[in-house]
Motif scaffolding. Structure first.
Motif, PDB file in Angstrom:
ATOM      1  N   ASP A 124     -49.692 -72.511  65.292  1.00 49.81           N
ATOM      2  CA  ASP A 124     -49.750 -72.959  63.895  1.00 49.81           C
ATOM      3  C   ASP A 124     -49.940 -71.721  63.017  1.00 49.81           C
ATOM      4  OD1 ASP A 124     -49.891 -74.357  61.580  1.00 49.81           O
ATOM      5  OD2 ASP A 124     -51.854 -75.249  61.958  1.00 49.81           O
ATOM      6  N   GLN A 125     -48.834 -71.091  62.654  1.00 47.49           N
ATOM      7  CA  GLN A 125     -48.872 -69.784  62.004  1.00 47.49           C
ATOM      8  C   GLN A 125     -49.271 -69.909  60.535  1.00 47.49           C
ATOM      9  OE1 GLN A 125     -44.813 -69.041  63.686  1.00 47.49           O
ATOM     10  NE2 GLN A 125     -45.595 -66.980  63.965  1.00 47.49           N
ATOM     11  N   ASN A 126     -50.423 -69.347  60.209  1.00 50.46           N
ATOM     12  CA  ASN A 126     -50.884 -69.282  58.820  1.00 50.46           C
ATOM     13  C   ASN A 126     -51.825 -68.091  58.687  1.00 50.46           C
ATOM     14  OD1 ASN A 126     -53.804 -70.315  59.134  1.00 50.46           O
ATOM     15  ND2 ASN A 126     -52.597 -71.904  60.155  1.00 50.46           N
ATOM     16  N   THR A 142     -58.156 -64.584  61.971  1.00 47.58           N
ATOM     17  CA  THR A 142     -59.165 -64.866  62.993  1.00 47.58           C
ATOM     18  C   THR A 142     -58.795 -64.226  64.323  1.00 47.58           C
ATOM     19  OG1 THR A 142     -59.692 -66.973  61.924  1.00 47.58           O
ATOM     20  CG2 THR A 142     -60.408 -66.698  64.201  1.00 47.58           C
ATOM     21  N   ALA A 143     -57.538 -64.395  64.722  1.00 49.20           N
ATOM     22  CA  ALA A 143     -57.083 -63.809  65.987  1.00 49.20           C
ATOM     23  C   ALA A 143     -57.106 -62.284  65.919  1.00 49.20           C
ATOM     24  CB  ALA A 143     -55.676 -64.303  66.312  1.00 49.20           C
ATOM     25  N   TYR A 144     -56.654 -61.735  64.796  1.00 47.68           N
ATOM     26  CA  TYR A 144     -56.585 -60.276  64.666  1.00 47.68           C
ATOM     27  C   TYR A 144     -57.978 -59.659  64.738  1.00 47.68           C
ATOM     28  CZ  TYR A 144     -54.627 -55.781  63.372  1.00 47.68           C
ATOM     29  OH  TYR A 144     -54.226 -54.468  63.405  1.00 47.68           O
ATOM     30  N   ARG A 145     -58.927 -60.243  64.001  1.00 52.30           N
ATOM     31  CA  ARG A 145     -60.284 -59.680  63.988  1.00 52.30           C
ATOM     32  C   ARG A 145     -60.926 -59.708  65.378  1.00 52.30           C
ATOM     33  NH1 ARG A 145     -62.745 -58.575  59.154  1.00 52.30           N
ATOM     34  NH2 ARG A 145     -61.758 -59.375  57.251  1.00 52.30           N
ATOM     35  N   CYS A 146     -60.652 -60.759  66.123  1.00 50.51           N
ATOM     36  CA  CYS A 146     -61.221 -60.868  67.467  1.00 50.51           C
ATOM     37  C   CYS A 146     -60.690 -59.756  68.375  1.00 50.51           C
ATOM     38  CB  CYS A 146     -60.892 -62.240  68.054  1.00 50.51           C
ATOM     39  SG  CYS A 146     -61.692 -62.572  69.646  1.00 50.51           S
ATOM     40  N   LEU A 147     -59.371 -59.597  68.406  1.00 54.22           N
ATOM     41  CA  LEU A 147     -58.764 -58.548  69.231  1.00 54.22           C
ATOM     42  C   LEU A 147     -59.125 -57.163  68.729  1.00 54.22           C
ATOM     43  CD1 LEU A 147     -55.305 -60.275  69.620  1.00 54.22           C
ATOM     44  CD2 LEU A 147     -56.818 -59.700  71.529  1.00 54.22           C
ATOM     45  N   LEU A 184     -47.324 -56.642  63.268  1.00 55.60           N
ATOM     46  CA  LEU A 184     -45.978 -56.849  62.750  1.00 55.60           C
ATOM     47  C   LEU A 184     -45.895 -58.141  61.937  1.00 55.60           C
ATOM     48  CD1 LEU A 184     -43.076 -55.942  62.575  1.00 55.60           C
ATOM     49  CD2 LEU A 184     -42.634 -57.067  64.759  1.00 55.60           C
ATOM     50  N   GLU A 185     -46.562 -59.182  62.401  1.00 52.78           N
ATOM     51  CA  GLU A 185     -46.596 -60.432  61.643  1.00 52.78           C
ATOM     52  C   GLU A 185     -47.200 -60.198  60.265  1.00 52.78           C
ATOM     53  OE1 GLU A 185     -45.666 -63.701  62.515  1.00 52.78           O
ATOM     54  OE2 GLU A 185     -44.619 -62.796  64.196  1.00 52.78           O
ATOM     55  N   ALA A 186     -48.244 -59.368  60.201  1.00 50.80           N
ATOM     56  CA  ALA A 186     -48.888 -59.081  58.916  1.00 50.80           C
ATOM     57  C   ALA A 186     -47.933 -58.364  57.972  1.00 50.80           C
ATOM     58  CB  ALA A 186     -50.145 -58.242  59.141  1.00 50.80           C
ATOM     59  N   VAL A 187     -47.094 -57.479  58.530  1.00 55.36           N
ATOM     60  CA  VAL A 187     -46.130 -56.743  57.706  1.00 55.36           C
ATOM     61  C   VAL A 187     -45.030 -57.668  57.194  1.00 55.36           C
ATOM     62  CG1 VAL A 187     -44.397 -54.910  57.713  1.00 55.36           C
ATOM     63  CG2 VAL A 187     -46.588 -54.548  58.869  1.00 55.36           C
ATOM     64  N   THR A 188     -44.444 -58.444  58.093  1.00 53.88           N
ATOM     65  CA  THR A 188     -43.277 -59.247  57.711  1.00 53.88           C
ATOM     66  C   THR A 188     -43.644 -60.488  56.901  1.00 53.88           C
ATOM     67  OG1 THR A 188     -43.375 -60.374  59.846  1.00 53.88           O
ATOM     68  CG2 THR A 188     -41.940 -58.446  59.682  1.00 53.88           C
ATOM     69  N   ASP A 189     -44.813 -61.068  57.175  1.00 52.12           N
ATOM     70  CA  ASP A 189     -45.211 -62.281  56.448  1.00 52.12           C
ATOM     71  C   ASP A 189     -46.234 -62.000  55.346  1.00 52.12           C
ATOM     72  OD1 ASP A 189     -43.508 -63.869  57.886  1.00 52.12           O
ATOM     73  OD2 ASP A 189     -44.994 -64.434  59.379  1.00 52.12           O
ATOM     74  N   ASN A 217     -38.632 -53.884  68.181  1.00 51.43           N
ATOM     75  CA  ASN A 217     -37.242 -53.437  68.046  1.00 51.43           C
ATOM     76  C   ASN A 217     -36.367 -54.508  67.406  1.00 51.43           C
ATOM     77  OD1 ASN A 217     -36.615 -50.665  69.255  1.00 51.43           O
ATOM     78  ND2 ASN A 217     -37.956 -51.535  70.811  1.00 51.43           N
ATOM     79  N   ALA A 218     -36.632 -55.767  67.724  1.00 52.71           N
ATOM     80  CA  ALA A 218     -35.855 -56.852  67.136  1.00 52.71           C
ATOM     81  C   ALA A 218     -36.050 -56.896  65.628  1.00 52.71           C
ATOM     82  CB  ALA A 218     -36.250 -58.182  67.769  1.00 52.71           C
ATOM     83  N   ARG A 219     -37.297 -56.735  65.184  1.00 54.35           N
ATOM     84  CA  ARG A 219     -37.562 -56.793  63.754  1.00 54.35           C
ATOM     85  C   ARG A 219     -36.973 -55.612  62.998  1.00 54.35           C
ATOM     86  NH1 ARG A 219     -41.383 -60.388  61.737  1.00 54.35           N
ATOM     87  NH2 ARG A 219     -41.207 -62.304  62.960  1.00 54.35           N
ATOM     88  N   LEU A 220     -36.708 -54.519  63.727  1.00 56.06           N
ATOM     89  CA  LEU A 220     -36.083 -53.347  63.105  1.00 56.06           C
ATOM     90  C   LEU A 220     -34.556 -53.417  63.179  1.00 56.06           C
ATOM     91  CD1 LEU A 220     -38.428 -50.465  64.300  1.00 56.06           C
ATOM     92  CD2 LEU A 220     -38.240 -51.404  62.002  1.00 56.06           C
ATOM     93  N   GLY A 221     -34.040 -54.488  63.759  1.00 59.17           N
ATOM     94  CA  GLY A 221     -32.589 -54.634  63.872  1.00 59.17           C
ATOM     95  C   GLY A 221     -31.983 -53.864  65.016  1.00 59.17           C
TER      96      GLY A 221
END
Length: 547
Positions: free
Chosen positions: A310-312, A318-323, A345-350, A388-392
Motif C-alpha cells: 500500500d504505497q503512500n 516508516t519503513a525507511y526510518r526503520c531500515l 529511489l521511490e522517494a526521488v521518483t514519487d 537501471n530501469a528507472r534510468l532508462g
C-alpha cells in the motif's frame, strides 16, 4: 581479510564476489566465470597455510584452515602439539625459510623480483603468526569462540545496553527454517530436492539443511520453523506442513498430488508454496508478527512489505526510518541496503518528503553496498536492476534482474521483477507470461506486479487480463499511472460511471498529468511504443488534453 571478516560475524559475506571487490578492487561487473583471481589466490593461500603449519607453525596451538569450496576460515586445535616432544617439534621446524615458497611458473618474472617477494612473504608469515597467537589467547581465556545466536533475544535493547557483542547479531536475526523428510519414494525425493534448492535462495530466512536435533529444548526457538514432508492421503501424494518449532503448531498444510510432483511440475508447485510462506509477506513473517517476537530486521522487513502493498508517504517513511536505523548501526545484512536503495529511489521518483535529501546518487551508493554485502543476494541484484530501469538503461536492468531471478528461481518476486524489466524494455511477449504466472501463483503481492501485468497484457491486446490487473491498482494514496490504467480498462469494459469517477479524480489530484501525460511517461522512461499507445488510449477514454 578472511579472518577479520569471520571474527566480525560476517562469514556470510565471504563469497568470491565480495572478496573480488574488497580485496582485489574489482567492480560490480566482476564475473568469476571469466576472472579466476579469487580462486587462484585462495588456492595459493591454502598451499601457504599448509606449508607454514607443516614447518614453522608446527608448534602453534591453533591451525587456520580455508576448506576447499569455501572462503570461511576454520580454526582447529593442534592436538599433535600436546603429544609431541620438544625435540620432535624442533625437528619439524624448517631451519630456514625456503627461497621460493611460491612455485615459479613458466613465464613468471625473472628472479630479480625475489627480494620484494621475500619481504611480502615475510610480512605474510608475521601476520599469520600474530593472528594465530591472538586466537590462541582467545581460546585460553574464554575456552571457546563466541557463537552467534540463531534466534532473537526477547529484548534487543536490553542486550545492547549490557554491551553484548551479540547484540547486533540478535538485531539482525532472521527466521530459522529446517526441513524434515518423513516420506519416502521418488515423489518425496523430488519435493525435498526442490524445497532445498528453493530455501537456499531466499535472503529472508536462514535455512538449516538438516533435521532438528532430537532432545533439544524447542521452547526457546521463537522464530524457528520446520517444513515436514509426510506421506499424503493417497499413495504417491506428498503433504508438506509448515510448523513452528517452539509449539509444533501447523501454520500451513499443502498436499502435492502425483501430478504435482512430476518432473517439470514440482518446481512450480514448490515455488508457489515458498513464495507464499518465506518472504516478508508470507506465513512465517505473519506468524512472527502475531507472536510479537520480531527482531529489528524482521520488523523492518515487515514495514517495508507493508509499504509495497500500500504505497503512500506515511508507510514509506516508516519503513525507511526503520531500515535507516539499522544502517546507522552498521548492519551486516545486505537486505538493509538493498531495500533502502529501492526506497531511496521511490522517494526521488514519487517526491516523498522523507528523506529530505533523497537522490539517485545515494540510491546507487546503497545498492552498491548491498551487492558488496551480499554477492549472491537476489534482492541486492534486483535493487541494481530497479535503479537501471528507472534510468532508462533497459538492457542493463534486464541483465541485473535476470541475475536476481537466476539466483532464486523459486522466488516469485524475483520472477516478477525480471518480467517487469522485460516489459518496460518493450519485450512484452517475453515478460507478460512470467509476470502473469507470478501474479496468479501469489495470493498477496505488491501492486507494481499488477501494473506490469496490465502493461504487458494491454500491449498484446488482451484487455480482459489487462482489466483484471487494473482492478487491483487501488492504494490509499492514488498514483497517476495507476489511475490511467484503471481509466483505460474502464473504457475498454464500457463502464461509463467508472470513467467519469476516475477522470474527476485525475483532474482534481493530477492536473499536470492531465495536461500532458506523455511527459510523465517519458520521465518514467517508458518505451516509445508504450507511450504512444497509452496516450492514444487515454484520449479515447476522455482525458482532456492528452497529447
Amino acid at each position: 581479510y578472511l579472518v577479520e571478516r569471520e571474527q566480525a560475524g560476517e562469514a556470510d559475506r565471504l563469497k568470491g564476489f565480495s572478496i573480488a571487490m574488497d580485496v582485489f578492487g574489482k567492480d560490480a561487473d566482476f564475473d568469476s566465470a571469466t576472472d579466476a583471481v579469487v580462486r587462484v589466490q585462495a588456492g595459493r593461500l591454502r598451499d601457504l597455510l599448509h606449508q607454514y603449519f607443516a614447518t614453522e607453525g608446527a608448534a602453534d596451538p591453533i591451525r587456520i584452515v580455508v576448506p576447499r569450496g569455501s572462503y570461511v576460515p576454520v580454526y582447529e586445535t593442534n592436538y599433535a602439539r600436546a603429544t609431541a616432544s620438544p625435540a620432535d617439534l624442533r625437528a619439524r621446524r624448517a631451519p630456514e625459510r625456503p627461497q621460493h615458497p611460491i612455485p615459479v611458473m613458466a613465464g613468471s618474472p625473472a628472479p630479480s623480483a625475489a627480494p620484494l617477494l621475500m619481504r611480502q612473504i615475510q610480512f605474510f608469515w608475521l601476520a599469520i603468526a600474530l593472528v594465530v597467537t591472538m586466537l590462541g589467547i582467545l581460546i585460553v581465556r574464554q575456552g571457546t569462540f563466541l557463537s552467534i545466536p540463531t534466534a532473537a533475544a526477547p529484548d534487543e535493547e536490553a542486550a545492547a545496553a549490557t554491551g553484548s557483542i551479540d547484540a547486533v547479531a540478535v538485531m539482525e536475526a532472521l527466521p530459522v527454517v529446517y526441513l524434515t523428510v518423513k516420506a519416502q519414494g521418488p515423489e518425496a525425493d523430488r519435493v525435498a530436492a526442490a524445497m532445498r534448492a528453493g530455501l537456499t535462495g531466499f535472503d529472508t530466512i536462514d535455512f538449516i539443511g538438516r533435521d532438528l536435533e532430537d532432545g533439544r529444548d524447542r521452547t526457546a526457538d521463537a522464530i524457528s520453523f520446520v517444513y515436514e514432508l509426510r506421506p499424503g492421503p493417497v499413495a504417491g501424494d506428498i503433504t508438506v506442513e509448515l510448523q513452528t518449532v517452539a509449539t509444533g503448531r501447523v501454520l500451513l498444510s499443502r498436499n502435492f498430488s502425483r501430478a504435482d510432483t512430476a518432473p517439470g511440475e514440482v518446481e512450480d508447485r514448490v515455488a508457489g508454496l515458498l513464495s507464499a510462506t518465506v518472504p516478508a509477506s508470507g506465513t512465517i513473517y505473519t506468524a512472527i508478527q502475531q507472536g510479537g517476537q520480531q527482531t529489528g530486521l524482521i520488523r523492518c522487513l515487515l514495514l517495508n512489505e507493508a509499504y509495497y502493498l500500500d504505497q503512500n508517504a506515511a508507510s514509506h517513511e516508516t519503513a525507511y526510518r526503520c531500515l535507516e536505523a539499522l544502517a546507522e548501526k552498521d548492519a551486516k545484512s545486505s537486505l538493509v541496503y538493498s531495500e533502502l536503495a529501492s526506497l531511496q529511489l521511490e522517494a526521488v521518483t514519487d517526491h516523498y518528503s522523507y528523506p529530505q535529501d533523497a537522490s539517485m546518487e545515494k540510491a546507487w551508493t546503497l545498492a552498491h553496498k548491498a551487492v558488496q554485502r551480499g554477492a549472491t543476494s537476489p534482492n541486492a541484484h534486483r535493487a541494481y536492476g530497479y535503479l537501471n530501469a528507472r534510468l532508462g538503461k533497459s538492457e542493463e536492468s534486464i541483465r541485473w534482474m535476470r541475475k536476481a531471478y537466476e539466483l532464486n528461481t523459486y522466488d516469485l518476486s524475483m520472477a516478477a521483477a525480471y518480467a517487469y524489466g522485460l516489459i518496460f524494455a518493450g519485450r512484452y511477449a517475453e515478460g507478460t507470461p512470467i509476470i502473469a504466472r507470478a501474479v496468479e501463483a501469489s495470493s498477496g503481492h505488491p501492486t507494481w506486479w499488477d501494473f506490469g501485468l496490465f502493461v504487458g497484457a494491454f500491449m498484446q491486446g488482451d484487455m480482459e487480463r489487462a482489466g483484471s490487473a487494473a482492478a487491483a491498482l487501488t492504494t490509499t494514496a492514488a498514483k497517476s499511472h495507476y489511475l490511467a490504467a484503471r481509466l483505460i480498462a474502464a473504457k475498454a469494459a464500457g463502464d461509463a460511471a467508472a470513467q467519469r469517477a476516475i477522470l474527476a479524480e485525475l483532474n482534481a489530484d493530477f492536473p499536470q498529468f492531465v495536461a500532458n501525460p506523455r511527459q510523465t511517461f517519458v520521465q518514467r522512461k517508458y518505451p516509445v511504443d508504450l507511450i504512444d499507445r497509452l496516450v492514444d488510449a487515454l484520449r479515447e477514454a476522455g482525458l482532456g488534453s492528452a497529447s
